[in-house]
Enzyme design. Structure first.
Site, PDB file in Angstrom:
ATOM      1  CE  LYS A 128      -4.492   0.983   2.044  1.00 31.67           C
ATOM      2  NZ  LYS A 128      -5.271   0.208   1.098  1.00 31.67           N
ATOM      3  CE  LYS A 175      -8.381   1.066   4.601  1.00 31.73           C
ATOM      4  NZ  LYS A 175      -8.220  -0.058   3.701  1.00 31.73           N
ATOM      5  CG  ASP A 192      -5.698  -3.181   2.545  1.00 31.74           C
ATOM      6  OD1 ASP A 192      -5.355  -2.424   3.486  1.00 31.74           O
ATOM      7  OD2 ASP A 192      -6.357  -2.791   1.575  1.00 31.74           O
ATOM      8  CG  HIS A 206     -11.564  -9.586  -0.072  1.00 33.37           C
ATOM      9  ND1 HIS A 206     -11.690  -8.282   0.343  1.00 33.37           N
ATOM     10  CD2 HIS A 206     -11.726  -9.558  -1.418  1.00 33.37           C
ATOM     11  CE1 HIS A 206     -11.924  -7.503  -0.705  1.00 33.37           C
ATOM     12  NE2 HIS A 206     -11.974  -8.256  -1.781  1.00 33.37           N
ATOM     13  CD  GLU A 214      -7.654  -7.338   1.224  1.00 36.96           C
ATOM     14  OE1 GLU A 214      -8.521  -6.948   2.009  1.00 36.96           O
ATOM     15  OE2 GLU A 214      -7.393  -6.760   0.156  1.00 36.96           O
ATOM     16  CB  ALA A 246     -13.132  -4.582  -9.046  1.00 41.22           C
ATOM     17  CD  GLU A 304     -16.946   0.688  -7.161  1.00 41.25           C
ATOM     18  OE1 GLU A 304     -17.653   1.256  -6.346  1.00 41.25           O
ATOM     19  OE2 GLU A 304     -15.754   0.349  -6.904  1.00 41.25           O
TER      20      GLU A 304
HETATM   21  P1  0O2 Z   1      -7.131  -0.309  -2.642  1.00 38.23           P
HETATM   22  O1  0O2 Z   1      -6.772   0.945  -3.373  1.00 38.23           O
HETATM   23  O2  0O2 Z   1      -7.529  -1.433  -3.566  1.00 38.23           O
HETATM   24  O3  0O2 Z   1      -6.125  -0.722  -1.634  1.00 38.23           O
HETATM   25  P2  0O2 Z   1     -11.021  -1.655   4.880  1.00 38.23           P
HETATM   26  O4  0O2 Z   1     -11.483  -0.723   3.748  1.00 38.23           O
HETATM   27  O5  0O2 Z   1      -9.896  -2.586   4.439  1.00 38.23           O
HETATM   28  O6  0O2 Z   1     -10.685  -0.916   6.127  1.00 38.23           O
HETATM   29  P3  0O2 Z   1     -13.211  -3.419   4.508  1.00 38.23           P
HETATM   30  O7  0O2 Z   1     -14.113  -2.586   3.625  1.00 38.23           O
HETATM   31  O8  0O2 Z   1     -13.866  -4.323   5.482  1.00 38.23           O
HETATM   32  O9  0O2 Z   1     -12.231  -2.505   5.322  1.00 38.23           O
HETATM   33  O10 0O2 Z   1     -12.225  -4.248   3.639  1.00 38.23           O
HETATM   34  P4  0O2 Z   1     -12.600  -5.211   2.463  1.00 38.23           P
HETATM   35  O11 0O2 Z   1     -14.056  -5.312   2.298  1.00 38.23           O
HETATM   36  O12 0O2 Z   1     -11.843  -6.477   2.704  1.00 38.23           O
HETATM   37  O13 0O2 Z   1     -12.038  -4.412   1.213  1.00 38.23           O
HETATM   38  C1  0O2 Z   1     -10.713  -4.063   1.103  1.00 38.23           C
HETATM   39  C2  0O2 Z   1     -10.283  -3.947  -0.357  1.00 38.23           C
HETATM   40  O14 0O2 Z   1     -11.174  -4.669  -1.228  1.00 38.23           O
HETATM   41  C3  0O2 Z   1     -10.311  -2.537  -0.909  1.00 38.23           C
HETATM   42  O15 0O2 Z   1      -9.104  -1.914  -0.585  1.00 38.23           O
HETATM   43  C4  0O2 Z   1     -10.466  -2.775  -2.406  1.00 38.23           C
HETATM   44  O16 0O2 Z   1      -9.253  -3.199  -2.995  1.00 38.23           O
HETATM   45  C5  0O2 Z   1     -11.418  -3.949  -2.432  1.00 38.23           C
HETATM   46  N1  0O2 Z   1     -12.817  -3.499  -2.421  1.00 38.23           N
HETATM   47  C6  0O2 Z   1     -13.699  -3.647  -1.423  1.00 38.23           C
HETATM   48  N2  0O2 Z   1     -14.889  -3.140  -1.746  1.00 38.23           N
HETATM   49  C7  0O2 Z   1     -14.764  -2.662  -3.000  1.00 38.23           C
HETATM   50  C8  0O2 Z   1     -15.675  -2.012  -3.891  1.00 38.23           C
HETATM   51  O17 0O2 Z   1     -16.840  -1.768  -3.597  1.00 38.23           O
HETATM   52  N3  0O2 Z   1     -15.190  -1.655  -5.120  1.00 38.23           N
HETATM   53  C9  0O2 Z   1     -13.905  -1.899  -5.491  1.00 38.23           C
HETATM   54  N4  0O2 Z   1     -13.519  -1.520  -6.721  1.00 38.23           N
HETATM   55  N5  0O2 Z   1     -13.013  -2.505  -4.656  1.00 38.23           N
HETATM   56  C10 0O2 Z   1     -13.446  -2.866  -3.432  1.00 38.23           C
HETATM   57  P5  0O2 Z   1      -8.993  -0.334  -0.496  1.00 38.23           P
HETATM   58  O18 0O2 Z   1      -8.026  -0.007   0.563  1.00 38.23           O
HETATM   59  O19 0O2 Z   1     -10.366   0.286  -0.333  1.00 38.23           O
HETATM   60  O20 0O2 Z   1      -8.465   0.118  -1.875  1.00 38.23           O
END
Ligand code: 0O2
Length: 243
Positions: free
Chosen positions: A62, A70, A89, A137, A156, A168, A171
């Site tokens: 990251k 974050k 992650d 995940h 992750e 994804a 989006e």
């Molecule tokens: P990036 O830029 O990919 O690193 P958290 O957000 O980790 O505190 P959460 O929501 O419980 O908590 O985590 P989750 O559901 O495991 O999702 C974490 C990652 O999954 C995200 O990382 C995205 O990579 C992906 N993700 C989850 N939901 C979505 C979504 O609705 N759309 C898209 N495109 N990706 C999603 P980051 O850190 O948000 O982003």
């Protein structure tokens, strides 16, 4: 003046810089290890089953910018201990598969590896997010063996199909373009697109199953081969593969 704006000595600056470098390196090493595991599965499948369930793999630590955003969003202080505890992650690997059944096959193989600890599984394929997001995940912990210690590092793993990944990534771009406030009409269209991607995955899975059944019921005719010639041929092919 806030604590962050207090002047610090050159030595202190250097110490913090080294600490951050070491911190990031630990996550990079964890990604090196998990990538090797995924690549071994990929190569073994290709060699033994002449079938490749993995289309491609991406890894990333990251970015500093994302970490800061974050932590600010969560209202937490920027200390390495807190970052490590709160952001699961920091090391991410994304495995893109051909079919949904491949996702679960790869997931089982990874989860069954003795040195991997599975901390959490989030199945957004069985339970898609309300916006339509789908992926499997796995929050894993793997040991990284350093010169003077062993560290268990969180990684992750996101496993998804090509169609899920296409959706994804689009989006994600739209979400950031609108700073999280995506217009209602676009959200509805994205949800429709997610349903279409899901239908495509189901269709491809069915076609693949039909092809496999055809292969089983209609195997290529056996050809009589001289065993010595066959051995020589196989050995030559292995040489070619090594180049
Ligand atoms: P990036 O830029 O990919 O690193 P958290 O957000 O980790 O505190 P959460 O929501 O419980 O908590 O985590 P989750 O559901 O495991 O999702 C974490 C990652 O999954 C995200 O990382 C995205 O990579 C992906 N993700 C989850 N939901 C979505 C979504 O609705 N759309 C898209 N495109 N990706 C999603 P980051 O850190 O948000 O982003």
């Amino acid at each position: 003046m806030s604590e962050l704006h207090q002047p610090i000595s050159k030595e202190e600056f250097e110490r913090i810089r080294k600490e951050i470098t070491r911190f990031r390196a630990t996550y990079k090493f964890a990604l090196d290890e998990i990538s090797t595991k995924v690549n071994i599965l990929k190569e073994e499948f290709q060699l033994i089953h002449t079938y490749n369930p993995i289309e491609h793999v991406n890894t990333r630590v990251k970015s500093g910018d994302s970490i800061v955003k974050k932590m600010q969003k969560k209202g937490l202080p920027l200390s390495l201990d807190v970052i490590e505890k709160e952001i699961k992650d920091l090391a991410g690997i994304r495995v893109i598969c051909s079919f949904v059944s491949d996702i679960y096959r790869i997931s089982d193989m990874i989860q069954n590896q003795a040195d991997i600890q599975v901390m959490e599984v989030k199945d957004y394929i069985q339970n898609p997010k309300p916006n339509g997001y789908q992926s499997l995940h796995l929050l894993l912990q793997i040991p990284v063996f350093m010169s003077d210690r062993t560290v268990n590092v969180n990684v992750e793993m996101q496993i998804r199909t090509i169609a899920m990944d296409f959706w994804a990534s689009l989006e994600h771009k739209i979400y950031y373009k609108y700073n999280g406030n995506v217009p209602e009409k676009l959200m509805l269209e994205l949800k429709e697109a997610a349903d279409t991607a899901s239908a495509l995955d189901r269709k491809m899975e069915r076609i693949n199953q039909e092809v496999n059944i055809l292969k089983e019921t209609n195997p290529e005719e056996d050809v009589m081969i001289n065993p010595a010639e066959m051995m020589a041929d196989l050995l030559k092919r292995m040489d070619k593969g090594r180049k």
